[in-house]
Motif scaffolding. Structure first.
Motif, PDB file in Angstrom:
ATOM      1  N   PRO A   7       0.783  -1.238   0.000  1.00  0.00           N
ATOM      2  CA  PRO A   7       0.000   0.000   0.000  1.00  0.00           C
ATOM      3  C   PRO A   7       0.817   1.292   0.000  1.00  0.00           C
ATOM      4  O   PRO A   7       0.319   2.327  -0.445  1.00  0.00           O
ATOM      5  N   ASN A   8       2.052   1.260   0.502  1.00  0.00           N
ATOM      6  CA  ASN A   8       2.826   2.492   0.671  1.00  0.00           C
ATOM      7  C   ASN A   8       4.193   2.361   0.007  1.00  0.00           C
ATOM      8  O   ASN A   8       5.109   1.763   0.574  1.00  0.00           O
ATOM      9  N   VAL A   9       4.301   2.925  -1.180  1.00  0.00           N
ATOM     10  CA  VAL A   9       5.549   2.877  -1.931  1.00  0.00           C
ATOM     11  C   VAL A   9       5.838   4.279  -2.469  1.00  0.00           C
ATOM     12  O   VAL A   9       4.997   4.881  -3.125  1.00  0.00           O
ATOM     13  N   ALA A  10       7.013   4.789  -2.182  1.00  0.00           N
ATOM     14  CA  ALA A  10       7.478   6.057  -2.742  1.00  0.00           C
ATOM     15  C   ALA A  10       8.661   5.744  -3.646  1.00  0.00           C
ATOM     16  O   ALA A  10       9.614   5.099  -3.217  1.00  0.00           O
ATOM     17  N   GLY A  11       8.584   6.172  -4.889  1.00  0.00           N
ATOM     18  CA  GLY A  11       9.650   5.916  -5.852  1.00  0.00           C
ATOM     19  C   GLY A  11       9.269   4.804  -6.808  1.00  0.00           C
ATOM     20  O   GLY A  11       9.461   3.635  -6.506  1.00  0.00           O
ATOM     21  N   THR A  12       8.684   5.179  -7.937  1.00  0.00           N
ATOM     22  CA  THR A  12       8.266   4.227  -8.966  1.00  0.00           C
ATOM     23  C   THR A  12       8.740   4.755 -10.320  1.00  0.00           C
ATOM     24  O   THR A  12       9.218   5.893 -10.419  1.00  0.00           O
ATOM     25  N   LEU A  13       8.551   3.977 -11.364  1.00  0.00           N
ATOM     26  CA  LEU A  13       8.954   4.449 -12.693  1.00  0.00           C
ATOM     27  C   LEU A  13       8.206   5.728 -13.098  1.00  0.00           C
ATOM     28  O   LEU A  13       8.842   6.676 -13.552  1.00  0.00           O
ATOM     29  N   CYS A  60      11.847   8.659  -6.977  1.00  0.00           N
ATOM     30  CA  CYS A  60      12.377   9.356  -5.803  1.00  0.00           C
ATOM     31  C   CYS A  60      13.881   9.454  -6.033  1.00  0.00           C
ATOM     32  O   CYS A  60      14.599   8.461  -5.907  1.00  0.00           O
ATOM     33  N   ASP A  61      14.342  10.648  -6.406  1.00  0.00           N
ATOM     34  CA  ASP A  61      15.752  10.796  -6.768  1.00  0.00           C
ATOM     35  C   ASP A  61      16.400  11.920  -5.969  1.00  0.00           C
ATOM     36  O   ASP A  61      15.792  12.472  -5.053  1.00  0.00           O
ATOM     37  N   ALA A  62      17.622  12.259  -6.323  1.00  0.00           N
ATOM     38  CA  ALA A  62      18.369  13.284  -5.582  1.00  0.00           C
ATOM     39  C   ALA A  62      17.651  14.634  -5.571  1.00  0.00           C
ATOM     40  O   ALA A  62      17.783  15.399  -4.617  1.00  0.00           O
ATOM     41  N   ASN A  63      16.881  14.910  -6.598  1.00  0.00           N
ATOM     42  CA  ASN A  63      16.200  16.201  -6.687  1.00  0.00           C
ATOM     43  C   ASN A  63      14.994  16.322  -5.763  1.00  0.00           C
ATOM     44  O   ASN A  63      14.594  17.430  -5.416  1.00  0.00           O
ATOM     45  N   ASN A  64      14.377  15.205  -5.395  1.00  0.00           N
ATOM     46  CA  ASN A  64      13.158  15.281  -4.590  1.00  0.00           C
ATOM     47  C   ASN A  64      13.178  14.412  -3.332  1.00  0.00           C
ATOM     48  O   ASN A  64      12.159  14.292  -2.666  1.00  0.00           O
ATOM     49  N   LEU A  65      14.327  13.837  -3.016  1.00  0.00           N
ATOM     50  CA  LEU A  65      14.410  12.915  -1.878  1.00  0.00           C
ATOM     51  C   LEU A  65      13.937  13.551  -0.571  1.00  0.00           C
ATOM     52  O   LEU A  65      13.136  12.966   0.152  1.00  0.00           O
ATOM     53  N   VAL A  66      14.390  14.737  -0.267  1.00  0.00           N
ATOM     54  CA  VAL A  66      14.034  15.386   0.995  1.00  0.00           C
ATOM     55  C   VAL A  66      12.517  15.602   1.069  1.00  0.00           C
ATOM     56  O   VAL A  66      11.892  15.322   2.096  1.00  0.00           O
TER      57      VAL A  66
END
Length: 175
Positions: A64-70, A74-80
């Motif tokens: 149900p809870n996943v951050a970072g998909t195709l 979730c990369d260096a630009n938006n990780l925070v």
């Protein structure tokens, strides 16, 4: 992230067969609803696509809870920002690709500790995760960006399948 000797002592090296036990141990303590998988990486680099590929497959298994998909990496630009968007109280399992010595190519390093994304390419991003899994997708080199760009896609896809399948088995979402 690059696996270095001092870090590898804090992490358990395993092959694909050990992944289900790692996730099963987490599942014994936390339900799937309490878990957020933070799958770090970008689809703009073959080696670094491990996170988004894994995240997309975890959604396919029904997590149900996943951050970072195709579609939404979730990369260096938006990780925070992505970390800040995770509801308080969630247990974070951080998943990231890394580079390492030839002897551990294709191996996984699991820990009940955070990982530091993007170390292999010299970025200083915050440590993240109550648990973490670093997948060694290629061999460390003096030119890490180039190495990640030329990492074989097949290896990355197989490793993403192994991680997501093991998580699903560990949490009882697949056989």
């Amino acid at each position: 992230m690059a696996i270095r000797e001092e870090e590898s002592r804090q992490r358990r090296k395993m092959d694909a067969a050990g992944l289900a036990a790692f996730f099963g141990g987490i599942a014994a303590l936390h339900s799937a609803e309490e878990i957020t998988f933070l799958c770090i990486g970008t689809d703009r680099s073959t080696g670094d696509a491990l996170g988004p590929l894994t995240g997309s497959r975890l959604l396919d298994y029904g997590f149900p809870n996943v951050a970072g998909t195709l579609p939404d990496p979730c990369d260096a630009n938006n990780l925070v920002q992505r970390i800040a968007a995770i509801p308080e109280g969630q247990i974070i399992i951080a998943v990231d690709a890394c580079l390492g010595p030839p002897a551990v190519l294709g191996c996984y390093f699991a820990s009940a500790r955070p990982l530091r994304p993007a170390q292999s390419v010299g970025l200083a991003l915050p440590a993240v995760g109550n648990y973490s899994l670093a997948a060694v997708v290629d061999v460390n080199s003096p030119r890490p960006y180039r190495t990640l760009q030329t990492t074989p896609l097949h290896r990355v896809m197989v490793m993403a399948d192994e991680i997501s399948g093991a998580a699903a088995r560990g949490f009882g979402l697949a056989e």
